[in-house]
Design a protein around this motif. Structure first.
Motif, short mmCIF file in Angstrom:
data_model
loop_
_atom_site.label_atom_id
_atom_site.label_comp_id
_atom_site.label_asym_id
_atom_site.label_seq_id
_atom_site.Cartn_x
_atom_site.Cartn_y
_atom_site.Cartn_z
N ARG A 197 0.84 -1.22 0.00
CA ARG A 197 0.00 0.00 0.00
C ARG A 197 0.87 1.26 0.00
O ARG A 197 1.82 1.36 0.81
CB ARG A 197 -0.88 0.04 1.25
N SER A 224 7.23 -11.64 0.50
CA SER A 224 6.96 -11.68 -0.94
C SER A 224 6.84 -10.23 -1.42
O SER A 224 5.90 -9.52 -1.06
CB SER A 224 5.65 -12.43 -1.21
N SER A 257 1.35 -18.73 -2.77
CA SER A 257 0.94 -17.69 -1.83
C SER A 257 0.08 -18.27 -0.71
O SER A 257 0.31 -17.99 0.47
CB SER A 257 0.18 -16.58 -2.57
N SER A 271 -2.29 -6.21 2.49
CA SER A 271 -3.14 -6.61 1.37
C SER A 271 -4.59 -6.77 1.82
O SER A 271 -4.85 -7.20 2.95
CB SER A 271 -2.61 -7.95 0.83
N GLY A 272 -5.51 -6.49 0.92
CA GLY A 272 -6.92 -6.75 1.22
C GLY A 272 -7.20 -8.24 1.17
O GLY A 272 -7.70 -8.84 2.12
N GLY A 273 -6.84 -8.85 0.03
CA GLY A 273 -7.17 -10.26 -0.18
C GLY A 273 -6.51 -11.18 0.84
O GLY A 273 -7.11 -12.17 1.28
N GLU A 277 -7.83 -14.34 3.14
CA GLU A 277 -7.27 -15.69 2.97
C GLU A 277 -6.71 -16.21 4.29
O GLU A 277 -6.93 -17.38 4.64
CB GLU A 277 -6.17 -15.68 1.90
N1 UDP Z 1 -0.72 -13.25 -3.95
C1 UDP Z 1 0.00 -14.09 -4.80
N2 UDP Z 1 1.36 -14.02 -4.76
C2 UDP Z 1 2.03 -13.18 -3.91
C3 UDP Z 1 1.27 -12.33 -3.08
C4 UDP Z 1 -0.10 -12.37 -3.14
O1 UDP Z 1 -0.58 -14.89 -5.54
O2 UDP Z 1 3.26 -13.18 -3.95
C5 UDP Z 1 -2.20 -13.35 -3.99
C6 UDP Z 1 -2.83 -13.51 -2.64
O3 UDP Z 1 -2.82 -14.89 -2.25
C7 UDP Z 1 -4.24 -12.97 -2.89
C8 UDP Z 1 -3.98 -11.83 -3.87
O4 UDP Z 1 -2.69 -12.10 -4.45
O5 UDP Z 1 -5.04 -13.95 -3.50
C9 UDP Z 1 -3.96 -10.51 -3.15
O6 UDP Z 1 -3.52 -9.53 -4.04
P1 UDP Z 1 -2.75 -8.22 -3.58
O7 UDP Z 1 -2.25 -8.37 -2.19
O8 UDP Z 1 -1.78 -7.91 -4.65
O9 UDP Z 1 -3.89 -7.11 -3.69
P2 UDP Z 1 -5.09 -6.64 -2.74
O10 UDP Z 1 -5.87 -7.85 -2.34
O11 UDP Z 1 -4.49 -5.90 -1.59
O12 UDP Z 1 -5.86 -5.71 -3.61
#
Ligand code: UDP
Ligand code: UD1
Length: 346
Positions: A197, A224, A257, A271-273, A277
């Motif tokens: 962020r 990562s 991941s 991260s949001g996602g 998870e």
């Molecule tokens: N993710 C991934 N590889 C990584 C880091 C995150 O595949 O090295 C996946 C993570 O498991 C989740 C998604 O990317 O499914 C989250 O994306 P990111 O953190 O980029 O964006 P946000 O969710 O904050 O918008």
């Protein structure tokens, strides 16, 4: 009927995987990749690993540009493609600039817009994502909200009609599909970290405190590193090798991941996602942010916010966890339920 899904950033490829599977059963389901994320480990890896069909349209002009140029350039191309393809709907995910560009084109061209992950709010308008969400929700024709809180947030903004649905979360679908492939881990314990962020990465003093705190933790850290973060650290002559407790690894594919998360002692992220998870994988999470859209994860200590008090991380790591709700983000069939509803309206 023809639906064009607009994707462009890492989390959108992941959300799109279960949706495309269902969409293509019932619609001419085309995909437009805006090119916002372009490195192979931020984009192509997910298409290969999650069996997503190659995009029908791949834009190239907008990557790495500032917000206005990025959004505007995407809009020009999306508009052109819509003029040519005449879709019956545009389908958008989440809150990136790719989402915003799609939402504005749909609104201007009177194309019904379907918003997946509608109603999320951080109530922090300094986040570009908050602006993008508000605009997308305001103009959406069908709104699919993953939580009750999201529906409530829309109501507070006066968005209240019968095309708003609580749908579960498509990230739960893909997690449930892939979770069984996670290999057991018997190596040394570690904490898994991701940070990207702008309010963390672009504030070098904050980054120094975060890295120092991580470097002094009682277990090894696997970080990562998002290209945005790496670019900033490199440009400002951070010596990554000097952080001997932190292993910086390039962005990984999806299975890696979720494996990193599941096998970690704790997940530390902005991260949001990943907050969701970690919750779904029953893993403690520490979120380096002032607020979160995923407020449900905060209950019973599963997720804890730290921001000005990053140095509290070691203390939070020791805290006990309470009850866990395994179905907080749905039952793993959100995509199917969403597409059933789309069929009725488009
Ligand atoms: N993710 C991934 N590889 C990584 C880091 C995150 O595949 O090295 C996946 C993570 O498991 C989740 C998604 O990317 O499914 C989250 O994306 P990111 O953190 O980029 O964006 P946000 O969710 O904050 O918008
Ligand atoms: C974007 C989203 C954010 C989301 C994140 C997911 C917006 C406003 N932000 O942030 O909501 O959480 O994606 O990861 O849409 N870069 C590369 N290679 C890539 C991708 C990016 O080098 O494959 C560089 C870009 O050139 C740019 C920087 O990283 O300089 C930031 O990329 P950008 O897509 O603008 O925003 P993110 O920080 O990735």
């Amino acid at each position: 009927k023809k639906i064009i899904s607009i994707i462009g950033a890492r989390p959108q490829f992941i959300k799109h995987a279960p949706m495309q599977l269902e969409l293509q059963k019932h619609f001419k389901a085309l995909t437009l990749h805006t090119g916002q994320h372009f490195d192979s480990n931020m984009s192509a890896v997910f298409f290969d690993e999650l069996n997503i069909p190659k995009p029908d349209f791949l834009l190239e002009s907008a990557a790495g540009k500032p917000h206005g140029a990025q959004t505007g350039l995407m809009m020009i191309d999306i508009e052109q493609i819509c003029l040519q393809e005449k879709p019956d709907a545009l389908l958008l995910y989440g809150d990136t600039n790719s989402t915003l560009a799609g939402a504005l084109v749909a609104a201007k061209m009177n194309i019904p817009q379907i918003h997946i992950e509608a109603g999320l709010r951080s109530y922090n308008r300094e986040m570009p994502e908050e602006i993008n969400r508000i605009i997308s929700d305001e103009f959406a024709y069908l709104l699919f909200c993953p939580t009750d809180q999201a529906i409530h947030n829309l109501e507070k903004e006066g968005i209240k009609h019968d095309r708003i649905f609580k749908s579960g979360d498509v990230m739960c679908d893909i997690l449930r599909l892939m979770e069984s492939k996670i290999e057991p881990y018997n190596g040394a314990p570690y904490y898994f970290v991701t940070i990207h962020r702008p309010y963390n990465t672009d504030d070098l003093d904050r980054m120094r405190v975060i890295l120092k705190t991580l470097n002094e933790l009682d277990k090894k850290v696997i970080f990562s590193i998002h290209p945005r973060t790496l670019n900033i650290l490199k440009a400002n002559a951070f010596d990554l090798k000097s952080y001997s407790n932190i292993e910086f690894v390039p962005p990984s594919g999806y299975l890696d991941s979720i494996s990193y998360q599941k096998n970690a002692s704790c997940v530390i992220t902005d991260s949001g996602g990943i907050q969701k998870e970690a919750y779904m994988l029953k893993k403690k999470c520490i979120t380096i942010r002032k607020e979160t859209e995923w407020v449900e994860t905060l209950e019973n200590g599963w997720n804890t916010l730290v921001f000005d008090d990053v140095t509290r991380i070691p203390e939070v790591l020791q805290r006990d966890l309470g009850q866990h709700n395994p179905n907080l983000y749905g039952n793993g069939h959100a995509a199917k339920e969403i597409v059933e509803i789309i069929k009725k309206y488009i």
